[in-house]
Design a protein around this motif. Structure first.
Motif, PDB file in Angstrom:
ATOM      1  N   THR A   1       0.826  -1.204   0.000  1.00 46.25           N
ATOM      2  CA  THR A   1       0.000   0.000   0.000  1.00 46.25           C
ATOM      3  C   THR A   1       0.862   1.257   0.000  1.00 46.25           C
ATOM      4  OG1 THR A   1      -0.191   0.101   2.411  1.00 46.25           O
ATOM      5  CG2 THR A   1      -1.887  -1.168   1.230  1.00 46.25           C
ATOM      6  N   TYR A   2       0.271   2.316  -0.527  1.00 43.93           N
ATOM      7  CA  TYR A   2       0.944   3.609  -0.648  1.00 43.93           C
ATOM      8  C   TYR A   2      -0.021   4.740  -0.338  1.00 43.93           C
ATOM      9  CZ  TYR A   2       4.003   0.802  -3.591  1.00 43.93           C
ATOM     10  OH  TYR A   2       4.828  -0.172  -4.059  1.00 43.93           O
ATOM     11  N   ARG A   3       0.547   5.846   0.123  1.00 51.01           N
ATOM     12  CA  ARG A   3      -0.163   7.127   0.187  1.00 51.01           C
ATOM     13  C   ARG A   3       0.432   7.953  -0.942  1.00 51.01           C
ATOM     14  NH1 ARG A   3       0.962  11.919   4.263  1.00 51.01           N
ATOM     15  NH2 ARG A   3      -0.704  13.319   3.605  1.00 51.01           N
ATOM     16  N   ILE A   4      -0.414   8.494  -1.784  1.00 52.74           N
ATOM     17  CA  ILE A   4       0.031   9.279  -2.934  1.00 52.74           C
ATOM     18  C   ILE A   4      -0.477  10.712  -2.785  1.00 52.74           C
ATOM     19  CG2 ILE A   4      -0.048   9.513  -5.456  1.00 52.74           C
ATOM     20  CD1 ILE A   4       1.262   6.879  -4.574  1.00 52.74           C
ATOM     21  N   ILE A   5       0.402  11.677  -3.004  1.00 59.84           N
ATOM     22  CA  ILE A   5       0.013  13.088  -3.046  1.00 59.84           C
ATOM     23  C   ILE A   5       0.440  13.620  -4.412  1.00 59.84           C
ATOM     24  CG2 ILE A   5       0.409  15.394  -2.103  1.00 59.84           C
ATOM     25  CD1 ILE A   5       0.802  14.063   0.625  1.00 59.84           C
ATOM     26  N   ILE A   6      -0.521  14.225  -5.101  1.00 61.90           N
ATOM     27  CA  ILE A   6      -0.223  14.810  -6.407  1.00 61.90           C
ATOM     28  C   ILE A   6      -0.607  16.288  -6.356  1.00 61.90           C
ATOM     29  CG2 ILE A   6      -0.511  14.627  -8.906  1.00 61.90           C
ATOM     30  CD1 ILE A   6      -1.698  11.814  -8.463  1.00 61.90           C
ATOM     31  N   GLU A   7       0.390  17.122  -6.508  1.00 62.63           N
ATOM     32  CA  GLU A   7       0.155  18.566  -6.518  1.00 62.63           C
ATOM     33  C   GLU A   7      -0.516  18.964  -7.834  1.00 62.63           C
ATOM     34  OE1 GLU A   7       0.525  20.427  -3.944  1.00 62.63           O
ATOM     35  OE2 GLU A   7       1.699  19.067  -2.694  1.00 62.63           O
ATOM     36  N   PRO A   8      -1.131  20.153  -7.895  1.00 63.91           N
ATOM     37  CA  PRO A   8      -1.773  20.587  -9.141  1.00 63.91           C
ATOM     38  C   PRO A   8      -0.827  20.466 -10.332  1.00 63.91           C
ATOM     39  CG  PRO A   8      -2.348  22.087  -7.369  1.00 63.91           C
ATOM     40  CD  PRO A   8      -1.295  21.145  -6.817  1.00 63.91           C
ATOM     41  N   GLY A   9      -1.308  19.851 -11.390  1.00 69.93           N
ATOM     42  CA  GLY A   9      -0.516  19.649 -12.596  1.00 69.93           C
ATOM     43  C   GLY A   9       0.441  18.472 -12.530  1.00 69.93           C
ATOM     44  N   GLY A  10       0.549  17.814 -11.369  1.00 69.37           N
ATOM     45  CA  GLY A  10       1.463  16.689 -11.204  1.00 69.37           C
ATOM     46  C   GLY A  10       1.056  15.497 -12.065  1.00 69.37           C
ATOM     47  N   PHE A  11       2.061  14.743 -12.510  1.00 71.30           N
ATOM     48  CA  PHE A  11       1.821  13.643 -13.453  1.00 71.30           C
ATOM     49  C   PHE A  11       2.822  12.519 -13.216  1.00 71.30           C
ATOM     50  CE2 PHE A  11       2.960  11.633 -17.540  1.00 71.30           C
ATOM     51  CZ  PHE A  11       1.714  11.116 -17.911  1.00 71.30           C
ATOM     52  N   LEU A  12       2.357  11.288 -13.398  1.00 67.46           N
ATOM     53  CA  LEU A  12       3.257  10.137 -13.409  1.00 67.46           C
ATOM     54  C   LEU A  12       2.788   9.161 -14.479  1.00 67.46           C
ATOM     55  CD1 LEU A  12       5.630   8.501 -12.078  1.00 67.46           C
ATOM     56  CD2 LEU A  12       3.821   7.231 -10.926  1.00 67.46           C
TER      57      LEU A  12
END
Length: 183
Positions: free
Chosen positions: A107-118
């Motif tokens: 399991t993971y906690r993911i944080i994506i800032e505005p405009g973030g991409f993976l």
């Protein structure tokens, strides 16, 4: 032990367990010999994409490279978690619970800032992702099909194919991710 040191120890242990030289490891992972050597010495903090290449090349879970498990009770404090960053720090991956051969997930906690991409690497054959969005908006693309998720929405998909995540809103997106590796 900090995350860079843990990655160094685990990456070397996995390579040696598979009886690979650095050249052999470079061939199966697509990561250069010099980069693998630097990772194993703890001289660099590799990106998420590089770690996925190593995990897929070694045919191991992502968290087996970034975490030490095998304790009966484990509490993870948010303040103690160190993220793995992509997209100039706009995509942060916090490994929470490592893969366990008896449970077959991580399991993971993911944080994506505005405009973030993976753009994620396809995971091991038969793997699945389960994601719940707790805040913000995220576009998840699975084999060219786009799904927009908002606060409280969840998605499950086969993760052994091309997939990506993008925060399309003006606010931070926070997600929970479980990767199941099947049998």
């Amino acid at each position: 032990m900090d995350i860079t040191s843990m990655i160094a120890v685990n990456t070397r242990r996995m390579r040696e367990k598979k009886k690979l030289t650095l050249d052999g490891a470079a061939a199966v992972t697509g990561v250069s010999r010099s980069m693998l050597a630097q990772i194993e010495k703890g001289e660099v903090n590799p990106t998420i994409s590089v770690l996925w290449k190593i995990a897929n090349g070694y045919k191991v879970s992502f968290t087996s490279l970034v975490e030490d498990s095998n304790v009966p009770v484990k509490v993870i404090r948010s303040a103690e978690m160190k993220p793995l960053a992509e997209d100039e720090g706009r995509y942060l991956n916090y490994p929470v619970f490592a893969f366990d051969e008896k449970k077959l997930f991580e399991t993971y906690r993911i944080i994506i800032e505005p405009g973030g991409f993976l753009q994620a690497q396809p995971h091991l054959k038969g793997s699945e992702e389960y994601i719940t969005v707790f805040s913000g908006h995220v576009d998840i693309v699975v084999e060219e099909r786009q799904f927009t998720l908002e606060n409280g929405d969840s998605i499950r998909f086969n993760a052994d194919v091309a997939h990506s995540y993008r925060n399309t809103s003006g606010e931070r997106a926070e997600l929970s991710m479980l990767i199941y590796y099947g049998e």
